[in-house]
Design a protein around this motif. Structure first.
Motif, PDB file in Angstrom:
ATOM      1  N   GLY A   3      22.880   7.885   4.970  1.00  0.00           N
ATOM      2  CA  GLY A   3      23.065   7.698   3.393  1.00  0.00           C
ATOM      3  C   GLY A   3      21.906   6.857   2.898  1.00  0.00           C
ATOM      4  N   GLN A   4      21.966   6.106   1.795  1.00  0.00           N
ATOM      5  CA  GLN A   4      21.068   5.464   1.311  1.00  0.00           C
ATOM      6  C   GLN A   4      21.485   3.821   1.642  1.00  0.00           C
ATOM      7  OE1 GLN A   4      20.696   5.783  -2.982  1.00  0.00           O
ATOM      8  NE2 GLN A   4      20.807   7.956  -3.010  1.00  0.00           N
ATOM      9  N   GLU A   5      20.252   3.126   1.441  1.00  0.00           N
ATOM     10  CA  GLU A   5      20.227   1.758   1.757  1.00  0.00           C
ATOM     11  C   GLU A   5      19.637   0.855   0.752  1.00  0.00           C
ATOM     12  OE1 GLU A   5      21.779   0.152   4.233  1.00  0.00           O
ATOM     13  OE2 GLU A   5      22.524   1.862   5.087  1.00  0.00           O
ATOM     14  N   TRP A   6      19.655  -0.401   0.441  1.00  0.00           N
ATOM     15  CA  TRP A   6      19.382  -0.912  -0.660  1.00  0.00           C
ATOM     16  C   TRP A   6      18.714  -2.485  -0.282  1.00  0.00           C
ATOM     17  CZ3 TRP A   6      22.192  -5.210  -1.819  1.00  0.00           C
ATOM     18  CH2 TRP A   6      23.322  -4.985  -1.701  1.00  0.00           C
ATOM     19  N   LEU A   7      18.011  -2.925  -1.165  1.00  0.00           N
ATOM     20  CA  LEU A   7      17.699  -4.451  -1.036  1.00  0.00           C
ATOM     21  C   LEU A   7      17.751  -4.882  -2.605  1.00  0.00           C
ATOM     22  CD1 LEU A   7      14.356  -4.553   1.012  1.00  0.00           C
ATOM     23  CD2 LEU A   7      16.192  -5.803   1.594  1.00  0.00           C
ATOM     24  N   GLU A   8      18.066  -6.196  -2.818  1.00  0.00           N
ATOM     25  CA  GLU A   8      18.126  -6.557  -4.341  1.00  0.00           C
ATOM     26  C   GLU A   8      17.506  -7.842  -4.307  1.00  0.00           C
ATOM     27  OE1 GLU A   8      21.833  -5.540  -6.911  1.00  0.00           O
ATOM     28  OE2 GLU A   8      22.019  -7.852  -6.410  1.00  0.00           O
ATOM     29  N   PHE A   9      16.916  -8.095  -5.144  1.00  0.00           N
ATOM     30  CA  PHE A   9      16.314  -9.457  -5.651  1.00  0.00           C
ATOM     31  C   PHE A   9      17.077  -9.913  -6.657  1.00  0.00           C
ATOM     32  CE2 PHE A   9      11.909  -9.694  -3.362  1.00  0.00           C
ATOM     33  CZ  PHE A   9      12.321  -9.101  -2.413  1.00  0.00           C
ATOM     34  N   SER A  10      17.497 -11.225  -6.837  1.00  0.00           N
ATOM     35  CA  SER A  10      18.228 -11.677  -8.086  1.00  0.00           C
ATOM     36  C   SER A  10      17.354 -13.151  -8.400  1.00  0.00           C
ATOM     37  CB  SER A  10      19.605 -11.901  -7.835  1.00  0.00           C
ATOM     38  OG  SER A  10      20.261 -10.753  -7.521  1.00  0.00           O
ATOM     39  N   PHE A  11      17.125 -13.230  -9.559  1.00  0.00           N
ATOM     40  CA  PHE A  11      16.363 -14.420  -9.979  1.00  0.00           C
ATOM     41  C   PHE A  11      17.494 -15.332 -10.834  1.00  0.00           C
ATOM     42  CE2 PHE A  11      13.404 -10.896 -10.203  1.00  0.00           C
ATOM     43  CZ  PHE A  11      12.579 -11.433  -9.139  1.00  0.00           C
ATOM     44  N   ALA A  12      17.256 -16.711 -10.504  1.00  0.00           N
ATOM     45  CA  ALA A  12      17.903 -17.657 -11.269  1.00  0.00           C
ATOM     46  C   ALA A  12      17.794 -17.678 -12.710  1.00  0.00           C
ATOM     47  CB  ALA A  12      17.837 -19.106 -10.527  1.00  0.00           C
ATOM     48  N   SER A  13      16.327 -17.350 -13.106  1.00  0.00           N
ATOM     49  CA  SER A  13      16.100 -17.158 -14.435  1.00  0.00           C
ATOM     50  C   SER A  13      15.200 -16.159 -14.774  1.00  0.00           C
ATOM     51  CB  SER A  13      15.581 -18.713 -15.130  1.00  0.00           C
ATOM     52  OG  SER A  13      14.145 -18.979 -14.106  1.00  0.00           O
ATOM     53  N   PRO A  14      15.444 -15.524 -15.996  1.00  0.00           N
ATOM     54  CA  PRO A  14      14.486 -14.223 -16.063  1.00  0.00           C
ATOM     55  C   PRO A  14      12.932 -14.464 -15.698  1.00  0.00           C
ATOM     56  CG  PRO A  14      16.102 -14.815 -18.019  1.00  0.00           C
ATOM     57  CD  PRO A  14      16.074 -16.044 -17.063  1.00  0.00           C
ATOM     58  N   LYS A  15      12.403 -13.493 -15.326  1.00  0.00           N
ATOM     59  CA  LYS A  15      11.016 -13.492 -14.725  1.00  0.00           C
ATOM     60  C   LYS A  15      10.309 -12.315 -15.535  1.00  0.00           C
ATOM     61  CE  LYS A  15      12.035 -16.641 -11.835  1.00  0.00           C
ATOM     62  NZ  LYS A  15      11.495 -18.095 -12.168  1.00  0.00           N
ATOM     63  N   ASN A  16       8.901 -12.732 -15.866  1.00  0.00           N
ATOM     64  CA  ASN A  16       8.055 -11.777 -16.471  1.00  0.00           C
ATOM     65  C   ASN A  16       7.452 -11.222 -15.266  1.00  0.00           C
ATOM     66  OD1 ASN A  16       8.826 -12.374 -19.165  1.00  0.00           O
ATOM     67  ND2 ASN A  16       7.357 -13.676 -19.608  1.00  0.00           N
ATOM     68  N   LEU A  17       7.317  -9.739 -15.117  1.00  0.00           N
ATOM     69  CA  LEU A  17       6.835  -9.224 -13.916  1.00  0.00           C
ATOM     70  C   LEU A  17       5.889  -8.025 -14.528  1.00  0.00           C
ATOM     71  CD1 LEU A  17       7.224  -8.606 -10.769  1.00  0.00           C
ATOM     72  CD2 LEU A  17       9.005  -7.200 -11.625  1.00  0.00           C
ATOM     73  N   ASP A  18       4.811  -8.270 -13.792  1.00  0.00           N
ATOM     74  CA  ASP A  18       3.420  -7.343 -14.078  1.00  0.00           C
ATOM     75  C   ASP A  18       3.496  -6.061 -13.186  1.00  0.00           C
ATOM     76  OD1 ASP A  18       0.999  -6.652 -15.549  1.00  0.00           O
ATOM     77  OD2 ASP A  18      -0.030  -7.114 -13.511  1.00  0.00           O
ATOM     78  N   GLU A  19       3.696  -6.523 -11.622  1.00  0.00           N
ATOM     79  CA  GLU A  19       3.298  -5.409 -10.719  1.00  0.00           C
ATOM     80  C   GLU A  19       4.158  -5.870  -9.494  1.00  0.00           C
ATOM     81  OE1 GLU A  19      -0.831  -3.490  -8.540  1.00  0.00           O
ATOM     82  OE2 GLU A  19      -0.771  -4.483 -10.566  1.00  0.00           O
ATOM     83  N   ILE A  20       4.738  -4.631  -8.868  1.00  0.00           N
ATOM     84  CA  ILE A  20       5.316  -4.759  -7.516  1.00  0.00           C
ATOM     85  C   ILE A  20       4.756  -3.776  -6.547  1.00  0.00           C
ATOM     86  CG2 ILE A  20       7.540  -4.194  -6.411  1.00  0.00           C
ATOM     87  CD1 ILE A  20       9.156  -4.290  -9.272  1.00  0.00           C
ATOM     88  N   HIS A  21       4.424  -4.489  -5.228  1.00  0.00           N
ATOM     89  CA  HIS A  21       3.756  -3.887  -4.233  1.00  0.00           C
ATOM     90  C   HIS A  21       5.058  -3.730  -3.235  1.00  0.00           C
ATOM     91  CE1 HIS A  21      -0.528  -5.061  -5.056  1.00  0.00           C
ATOM     92  NE2 HIS A  21       0.021  -4.587  -6.294  1.00  0.00           N
ATOM     93  N   LEU A  22       5.164  -2.632  -2.390  1.00  0.00           N
ATOM     94  CA  LEU A  22       5.935  -2.373  -1.406  1.00  0.00           C
ATOM     95  C   LEU A  22       5.017  -2.029  -0.070  1.00  0.00           C
ATOM     96  CD1 LEU A  22       8.707  -0.423  -3.190  1.00  0.00           C
ATOM     97  CD2 LEU A  22       9.012  -2.576  -2.539  1.00  0.00           C
ATOM     98  N   VAL A  23       5.371  -2.634   0.925  1.00  0.00           N
ATOM     99  CA  VAL A  23       4.877  -2.199   2.127  1.00  0.00           C
ATOM    100  C   VAL A  23       5.797  -1.683   3.100  1.00  0.00           C
ATOM    101  CG1 VAL A  23       3.334  -2.869   4.139  1.00  0.00           C
ATOM    102  CG2 VAL A  23       3.127  -3.934   1.752  1.00  0.00           C
ATOM    103  N   PHE A  24       5.657  -0.342   3.699  1.00  0.00           N
ATOM    104  CA  PHE A  24       6.530   0.388   4.563  1.00  0.00           C
ATOM    105  C   PHE A  24       5.751   0.533   5.854  1.00  0.00           C
ATOM    106  CE2 PHE A  24       7.632   2.629   0.156  1.00  0.00           C
ATOM    107  CZ  PHE A  24       8.676   1.586   0.113  1.00  0.00           C
ATOM    108  N   ASN A  25       7.005   0.836   6.788  1.00  0.00           N
ATOM    109  CA  ASN A  25       6.248   1.024   8.143  1.00  0.00           C
ATOM    110  C   ASN A  25       5.842   2.547   8.541  1.00  0.00           C
ATOM    111  OD1 ASN A  25       6.052   0.940  10.799  1.00  0.00           O
ATOM    112  ND2 ASN A  25       8.064   0.692  11.618  1.00  0.00           N
ATOM    113  N   SER A  26       4.567   2.372   8.445  1.00  0.00           N
ATOM    114  CA  SER A  26       3.978   3.968   8.977  1.00  0.00           C
ATOM    115  C   SER A  26       3.346   3.888  10.137  1.00  0.00           C
ATOM    116  CB  SER A  26       2.691   3.978   7.836  1.00  0.00           C
ATOM    117  OG  SER A  26       1.593   2.923   7.790  1.00  0.00           O
ATOM    118  N   GLN A  27       3.826   2.864  10.967  1.00  0.00           N
ATOM    119  CA  GLN A  27       3.628   3.083  12.336  1.00  0.00           C
ATOM    120  C   GLN A  27       2.125   3.381  12.700  1.00  0.00           C
ATOM    121  OE1 GLN A  27       6.260   5.839  14.318  1.00  0.00           O
ATOM    122  NE2 GLN A  27       7.607   4.407  14.374  1.00  0.00           N
TER     123      GLN A  27
END
Length: 297
Positions: A190-214
């Motif tokens: 099935g599906q799996e997940w990651l979750e990021f929680s912040f103690a205070s609200p953040k302004n976010l410009d960009e997200i980079h994700l790096v996966f395993n491409s062997q």
């Protein structure tokens, strides 16, 4: 990670792969040596179990050599740590404990060499375990390991290692370097997940994700089973509203998402499918603040 995001950050995951390889499918004779390489996080390595079969009616000797390396970026054993022999009883077909009893080498990996006669065999399977790799071992050139297309089974590494912890995705590395440096889910359909929680609200410009491409694959036409194929990114804002990014058919190692969002309290990454692997793997999650915030800091 940028201190702006790291302060008060909590990272959770749906699951985490255990550091073992439990389910053998065949036994490989040891008249030609094999080597199991295990990364370690702790300062000392005490012991690990492997499964051995002795088809002889006599006791047989298993020759065990332990090596360490100097360079974290590769798999080259350069210094011998220990050399001993174990008597394997006639007809034995079960797990045995190998004494490691050594400090963590400079390259964060222990090379466990197994040699014996053809009547001794070690159990293996076809699992792919990021970081924990098996090789052919040639005593005439011990520093030149040849990739073995199967994985030696092991369990109960002591002390316990949390090798695939979700917090690895913000440790500053984007690929294995000594340690695997990534989060891996448990085996799932099935599906799996990651979750990021912040103690205070953040302004976010960009997200980079790096996966395993062997990137170490020798055959680039083969499907990259470990690569995340389909995933969603959900931003939860301080007013309770959500923004979602949906990606299908991904074929990239590095994925960049421009979000330009204000007041982000949580980020949820849902991983829906790979190209065949039952595990979901993420090496890194990188968050970038708007330039104005960066300049103020």
């Amino acid at each position: 990670m940028d201190p702006y995001f790291a302060d008060g950050l909590n990272i959770r995951a749906s699951s985490q792969r255990s550091y073992d390889n439990l389910h053998p499918t065949e036994a490989i004779p040891l008249e030609k040596g094999l080597c199991l390489v295990l990364p370690i996080q702790t300062s000392m390595a005490e012991s690990v179990q492997i499964k051995i079969k002795n088809i002889s009616e006599l006791s047989e000797t298993l020759h065990v050599k332990l090596f360490g390396g100097e360079r974290k970026e590769n798999y080259i054993p350069s210094c011998e740590l220990k050399d001993y022999r174990l008597a394997i009883a006639a007809g034995h077909d079960d797990w045995i404990t190998l004494d490691l009893g050594c400090e963590k080498p400079a390259d964060d990996k222990i090379y466990i060499v197994l040699e014996g006669m053809a009547r001794l065999a070690v159990y293996v399977n076809e699992e792919k375990i990021t970081g924990a790799v098996s090789f052919h071992y040639r005593p005439e050139v011990p520093s030149r390991l040849k990739k073995f297309n199967k994985s030696i089974c092991f369990k109960d590494f002591l002390p316990s290692q949390h090798m695939y912890n979700p917090e690895n995705v913000v440790n500053g590395y984007s690929r294995p370097y000594g340690l695997p440096n990534g989060w891996i889910s448990e085996c799932t359909e099935g599906q799996e997940w990651l979750e990021f929680s912040f103690a205070s609200p953040k302004n976010l410009d960009e997200i980079h994700l790096v996966f395993n491409s062997q990137l170490d694959l020798e055959h680039f036409d083969d499907p990259i089973e470990s690569l995340i194929q389909d995933y969603d990114v959900t931003l939860i804002l301080e007013d309770g509203s959500e923004r979602k990014i949906i990606t299908r058919g991904n074929y990239l190692t590095l994925n960049k998402h421009k979000v330009d969002a204000e007041g982000v309290t949580r980020i949820r990454f849902n991983f829906c499918a790979t190209y065949g692997s039952p595990y979901h793997e993420v090496f890194a999650v990188k968050l970038f603040a708007p330039t104005t915030i960066s300049e103020v800091r």
